[in-house]
Enzyme design. Structure first.
Site, PDB file in Angstrom:
ATOM      1  N   LYS A 181       0.695  -1.206   0.493  1.00 32.18           N
ATOM      2  CA  LYS A 181      -0.147   0.480  -0.125  1.00 32.18           C
ATOM      3  C   LYS A 181       0.542   1.026  -0.201  1.00 32.18           C
ATOM      4  CE  LYS A 181      -4.047   2.408   2.018  1.00 32.18           C
ATOM      5  NZ  LYS A 181      -4.490   2.436   3.581  1.00 32.18           N
ATOM      6  N   GLU A 187      10.367  -5.062   4.191  1.00 37.99           N
ATOM      7  CA  GLU A 187      10.958  -6.492   4.006  1.00 37.99           C
ATOM      8  C   GLU A 187      10.461  -6.187   1.864  1.00 37.99           C
ATOM      9  OE1 GLU A 187       9.627  -5.154   6.328  1.00 37.99           O
ATOM     10  OE2 GLU A 187       9.170  -6.209   8.011  1.00 37.99           O
ATOM     11  N   GLY A 240      -4.406  -2.061   4.564  1.00 39.55           N
ATOM     12  CA  GLY A 240      -4.366  -3.423   3.801  1.00 39.55           C
ATOM     13  C   GLY A 240      -4.386  -4.791   4.582  1.00 39.55           C
ATOM     14  N   ARG A 241      -4.982  -4.578   5.670  1.00 43.16           N
ATOM     15  CA  ARG A 241      -5.888  -5.512   6.056  1.00 43.16           C
ATOM     16  C   ARG A 241      -7.084  -6.084   5.430  1.00 43.16           C
ATOM     17  NH1 ARG A 241      -4.954  -2.560   9.560  1.00 43.16           N
ATOM     18  NH2 ARG A 241      -6.445  -1.960  11.158  1.00 43.16           N
ATOM     19  N   GLU A 326      -4.746  -6.446  14.480  1.00 47.28           N
ATOM     20  CA  GLU A 326      -4.804  -5.622  13.819  1.00 47.28           C
ATOM     21  C   GLU A 326      -5.290  -3.980  13.747  1.00 47.28           C
ATOM     22  OE1 GLU A 326      -1.087  -4.629  11.428  1.00 47.28           O
ATOM     23  OE2 GLU A 326      -2.254  -4.369   9.759  1.00 47.28           O
ATOM     24  N   HIS A 357      -5.287 -33.147  17.479  1.00 44.12           N
ATOM     25  CA  HIS A 357      -3.916 -34.602  18.956  1.00 44.12           C
ATOM     26  C   HIS A 357      -3.208 -33.579  19.292  1.00 44.12           C
ATOM     27  CE1 HIS A 357      -6.144 -37.516  16.811  1.00 44.12           C
ATOM     28  NE2 HIS A 357      -6.577 -36.750  16.147  1.00 44.12           N
ATOM     29  N   LYS A 467       9.344  -0.958  14.441  1.00 41.69           N
ATOM     30  CA  LYS A 467       9.433  -0.440  13.499  1.00 41.69           C
ATOM     31  C   LYS A 467      10.240   0.967  13.173  1.00 41.69           C
ATOM     32  CE  LYS A 467       5.753  -1.531  10.324  1.00 41.69           C
ATOM     33  NZ  LYS A 467       5.169  -0.422   9.374  1.00 41.69           N
TER      34      LYS A 467
HETATM   35  O1  F6P Z   1       3.333  -3.367   9.748  1.00 42.19           O
HETATM   36  C1  F6P Z   1       2.042  -3.304   9.656  1.00 42.19           C
HETATM   37  C2  F6P Z   1       1.152  -3.285   8.297  1.00 42.19           C
HETATM   38  O2  F6P Z   1       1.290  -1.986   8.312  1.00 42.19           O
HETATM   39  C3  F6P Z   1      -0.398  -3.776   7.739  1.00 42.19           C
HETATM   40  O3  F6P Z   1      -0.848  -2.823   8.157  1.00 42.19           O
HETATM   41  C4  F6P Z   1      -0.103  -3.701   6.320  1.00 42.19           C
HETATM   42  O4  F6P Z   1      -0.954  -4.299   6.320  1.00 42.19           O
HETATM   43  C5  F6P Z   1       1.559  -4.073   6.040  1.00 42.19           C
HETATM   44  O5  F6P Z   1       2.481  -3.557   7.098  1.00 42.19           O
HETATM   45  C6  F6P Z   1       2.026  -3.779   5.028  1.00 42.19           C
HETATM   46  O6  F6P Z   1       2.008  -2.139   4.493  1.00 42.19           O
HETATM   47  P1  F6P Z   1       2.340  -2.399   3.330  1.00 42.19           P
HETATM   48  O7  F6P Z   1       1.306  -2.384   2.240  1.00 42.19           O
HETATM   49  O8  F6P Z   1       2.009  -0.549   3.016  1.00 42.19           O
HETATM   50  O9  F6P Z   1       3.418  -2.922   2.515  1.00 42.19           O
END
Ligand code: F6P
Length: 495
Positions: A181, A187, A240-241, A326, A357, A467
């Site tokens: 987003k 990452e 995002g979610r 979240e 199990h 972060k």
């Molecule tokens: O760290 C949380 C977050 O901001 C989430 O809300 C989001 O889905 C994810 O990181 C990834 O963010 P982006 O889509 O901006 O890479």
């Protein structure tokens, strides 16, 4: 202790079934090929009335209207939540904008299928959190047997995850989909760089030409060297979610086919209509939120277990963890006051029958009460031995019955207190329509909980501090400001 305590005056589940002959019809619902059974919870007629009053006092109807009208429902970030518009359910102008963006996404899907990127054999989808969990769930649930493409999802910054993800892929014929987003997530950018290096090392002459970006911040993707023609934009109001319905679903649309993707949106829209127009006492996301409030606030439950009795839904608990925790893992109300009640429980879970199990011992005889949710599918996977599927389903139903019934015994080791709640979602078939409806159900239930609590489910400031510290450390910030334990760990690891 024979079992978890329950508030005085509340009938046991068995007593509720005896006392309320209409219980099954009152607490079961059928929407878009999915059956929702909340009858094995401690909600009863009186509690339902109390919660309906609470919902009214919390302004549930107005809040729901605000969601669907595109009003600001995320006040801390000053924006609406427009995921419903992605499936045509929101404010007309938002739905039109989403439809225009979807048309562009479709054109790209058509072009890719027509060979615009050559004869593709694979997709490497890079993203994290909401930018990967939804697409991964969709592809795993619906695309296992239908697609000719090898689709891999890469999220973690751990290099081992990268190696794992690219292992079955041919760089010459793999499309890289980078979903973010913000297009600023550490990452995702690190993994995108690694993917370009991987393409280059394999002799791909124009690695950037094999990358498609999906983002709400196209300028940030351009700054990362991605050509505008290969950027799909989605709206800032799509959290995002909540984003799998948008172009974040590109990898899923390519894997499942465009018609399936559209059907997924239609299934979600059916649930939207139910949530928006059904009377509160017949509104399944709201009823589920009432049960969540009951267990969190009156029974002191701090967790909820979700068990997919279908291997194809094995990623559902992970998807729900982000969606619910979240969204509602908050301690203050929208106006900054301490919230009066426990908010989101810890969502956890696994697949049945494996989990039986491993963790079900505690669910049946432990001292903590865990409301359990079973998600199962009447029709099995076509290629599966029908007897396997029958046994799988019978196990799911047996667990729900055992949790509720319990069994008395003179031997305390062998006695089961019972009276432990569960809810069941039973899909007729696992198809795009029913899955879309179920995911939308979980979204609306999360929203309904937030309204009852007076919190904002659409921001996530809690993820920022860690972060920020990691970024500062990566940039060589003064370590002396850190505590002794953290400094020692860094020194020991040599970082
Ligand atoms: O760290 C949380 C977050 O901001 C989430 O809300 C989001 O889905 C994810 O990181 C990834 O963010 P982006 O889509 O901006 O890479």
């Amino acid at each position: 202790m024979a079992g978890p305590q329950q508030p005085g005056g509340t009938k046991t589940l068995k007593q509720l079934f005896q006392a309320e002959p209409d219980r099954l019809s009152r607490f079961t619902f059928d929407i878009a090929g999915a059956h929702f059974d909340w009858s094995k919870t401690h909600l009863d007629a009186a509690l339902l009335d109390q919660f309906l009053t609470r919902a009214e006092q919390a302004g549930f109807a107005a809040a729901r209207d605000a969601l669907f009208s595109g009003d600001i429902v995320n006040p801390s970030e000053g924006r609406p939540a427009t995921h419903v518009a992605e499936r045509g359910s929101g404010a007309p102008e938002e739905a039109d904008l989403a439809a225009a963006r979807r048309a562009r996404m479709r054109a790209l899907v058509d072009a890719i299928e027509a060979g615009a990127f050559g004869a593709l054999t694979g997709i490497l989808h890079i993203g994290i959190g909401g930018s990967v969990l939804g697409p991964a769930l969709l592809v795993d649930a619906l695309g296992r047997r239908t697609s000719n493409l090898t689709v891999r999802f890469l999220s973690n910054i751990d290099g081992a995850a990268f190696e794992d993800a690219v292992e079955p892929l041919d760089p010459a014929t793999t499309l890289v989909v980078a979903a973010s987003k913000t297009f600023s997530t550490l990452e995702t950018l690190a993994n995108l760089d690694a993917a370009r290096a991987w393409l280059r090392a394999a002799g791909v002459s124009d690695p950037d030409g094999q990358v498609v970006a999906v983002t709400a911040k196209p300028e940030a993707a351009v700054a990362q060297g991605i050509d505008e023609s290969r950027i799909l934009q989605f709206g800032d109001g799509v959290g995002g979610r909540y984003s799998l319905w948008s172009s974040v679903g590109l990898s899923a649309a390519l894997t499942l086919g465009w018609d399936a993707f559209e059907t997924l949106l239609e299934g979600a829209a059916e649930m939207d209509r139910h949530f928006r127009f059904a009377e509160p006492r017949d509104n399944v996301p709201l009823i589920a939120a009432f049960a969540d409030r009951l267990y969190g606030e009156s029974f002191g439950c701090q967790t909820r277990g979700v068990f997919a009795y279908d291997e194809r839904l094995r990623l559902l608990p992970f998807y729900l963890q982000q969606l619910e925790m979240e969204s509602n893992g908050k301690s203050v109300t929208t106006d900054g006051q301490p919230v009066a009640h426990p908010t989101a429980p810890v969502t956890w879970g696994g697949t049945g029958t494996d989990a039986q199990h491993a963790v079900f011992q505690l669910l049946h005889q432990g001292t903590v009460l865990v409301p359990v949710e079973f998600v199962a599918v009447s029709d099995g996977d076509d290629s599966q031995d029908p007897e396997h599927h029958r046994l799988l389903l019978l196990n799911a139903f047996a667990q729900g019955a055992a949790l509720m019934e319990g069994r008395e015994s003179d031997d305390p080791q062998r006695s089961y207190a019972g009276n432990r709640p569960s809810a069941t979602i039973l899909l007729d078939r696992l198809d795009p329509r029913s899955l879309g409806a179920v995911i939308a159900f979980y979204e609306h239930r999360t929203f309904a909980n937030a309204v009852l609590l007076g919190i904002n489910p659409f921001d996530q400031f809690g993820v920022e501090l860690g972060k920020e510290i990691a970024r500062q450390l990566a940039e060589g910030a003064d370590e002396e400001r850190l505590d002794a334990s953290t400094r020692a760990l860094m020194e020991r690891a040599g970082v």
